[in-house]
Enzyme design. Sequence first.
Site, short mmCIF file in Angstrom:
data_model
loop_
_atom_site.label_atom_id
_atom_site.label_comp_id
_atom_site.label_asym_id
_atom_site.label_seq_id
_atom_site.Cartn_x
_atom_site.Cartn_y
_atom_site.Cartn_z
N ARG A 25 0.86 -1.20 0.00
CA ARG A 25 0.00 0.00 0.00
C ARG A 25 0.88 1.23 0.00
O ARG A 25 2.09 1.13 0.10
CB ARG A 25 -0.85 -0.01 1.27
CG ARG A 25 0.05 -0.11 2.50
CD ARG A 25 -0.64 0.14 3.80
NE ARG A 25 0.16 -0.32 4.92
CZ ARG A 25 1.12 0.36 5.52
NH1 ARG A 25 1.45 1.57 5.08
NH2 ARG A 25 1.79 -0.14 6.53
N VAL A 32 2.67 5.94 5.07
CA VAL A 32 2.54 7.26 5.71
C VAL A 32 3.65 8.18 5.20
O VAL A 32 3.42 9.35 4.88
CB VAL A 32 2.64 7.12 7.25
CG1 VAL A 32 2.63 8.49 7.92
CG2 VAL A 32 1.53 6.24 7.79
#
Length: 447
Positions: A291, A294
């Site tokens: 994914r 951050v």
Amino acid sequence: MFKKVLIANRGEIALRVHRACQEMGIRTVAVHSTADATAMHVRLADESVCIGPPAARDSYLNVAAILSAASITGADAIHPGYGFLSENANFAEMVEAHGFTFIGPTAEHIRMMGDKIAAKQAMKSLGVPLVPGSDGELASLDEARAVAERILYPVLIKAAAGGGGRGMKVAHSADELEEAWRVARTEAKAAFGNDAVYMEKYLDRPRHIELQVLADTHGHVVHFGERDCSLQRRHQKLVEEAGSPALTAAERDALGAQVTAGLSKLGYRNAGTLEFLWQDGQFAFIEMNTRLQVEHPVTEMVCGIDLVKEQLRVAAGEKLGYTQSDISFSGHAIECRITAEDPESFAPSPGRVNTYHAPGGLGVRVDSALYSGYAVPPHYDSLVAKLVVHGKTRAEAIARMRRALAEMVVDGIRTTLPLHQRIMEDAQFQSGDYTIHWLERFVGLKG
Ligand code: ADP
């Protein structure tokens, strides 16, 4: 290209995805819990749908509600952000089964990398070096003892389904093994519903260095260099840099070439990050995150690309359109994760932000969903802002970060801003010579 994207997330990352969509002419749908009705991601999105009460399991993790929201708004793709459902293979499968595009890898790859034992086996078969440890799951305490005697203490017991630093326990000697084994398994069961554990040698002075990759659906894979995320507390990142102060361009290129060739063989698609520990000039793979991370902005700052736009393009079936040699790295970037926590005790500090003032100027970026008068809800992750700076050199980036931190105001709640100031002022940090264990000792020191 997609016409409408549903963003299955909240906070700064929902805004981040919205911004990329807007610039590409894609309409956005925000989803939100009742606690987030006035949140910035809801205010800025073209449309919004309330998907449940405050508790994440009833809203941001509520697959049926999210799919219904996508359906009634006529979205054609779903971006999961990070956290929540972003690494849930069943969710990715359901999204596709309902006729939407999942902006991320295939469910098969999410599942493979979500099981850290399977991930390590896959990387081993691609010739990627691993941290020495057990061959797979530890079947018993006796097996754990035997592996520890082979690889020598200290050792780390880790959860196969691990994430967020949970289900991870160190044993410095044989006396501590039984306790570490028991606690790691109990924590893993409670956090992930799966008590499978494995063992790694506990490295005493590694850096955490990770590689950002991107793949299209036509077999092209590139990397966007490394991030150094060694500044951690309780195995959670606080400050990230691109590039790593410790790595040479030749070392990065060698790792990048090996990893991109491997992922191409695997048929990987979309964005991903391979995490390594780096000690004595050697890389050892620990896990892959399937994914957006951050800390992706530091990579964007040094590469001059927009990773979310790239994710959208490849998810829509476009070719990358460039090769590794077109990617270059310029200057140095640093990110500070600012959380709504006490800067010394780390006790959560949700509540109303009376005044919010974001710093600015050349080379400063703030990814945050804060605004003056916003009440930080107590139900979710404590990250409230990512302050990111770029400079021609690491020294310039540090000076810029110190200046930007001093300008930033988040009044009404406690935040970790003062801690970041202290880190930036520290001579050891400034030297670039630190390991994953440095920050724990630093925060232990008073003043
Ligand atoms: P999680 O998925 O829970 O974040 P990781 O496997 O990514 O777990 O590890 C998180 C952090 O824990 C790493 O960045 C590193 O600081 C530390 N860590 C993990 N494995 C080891 C190891 N074998 N030796 C020393 N530290 C480790």
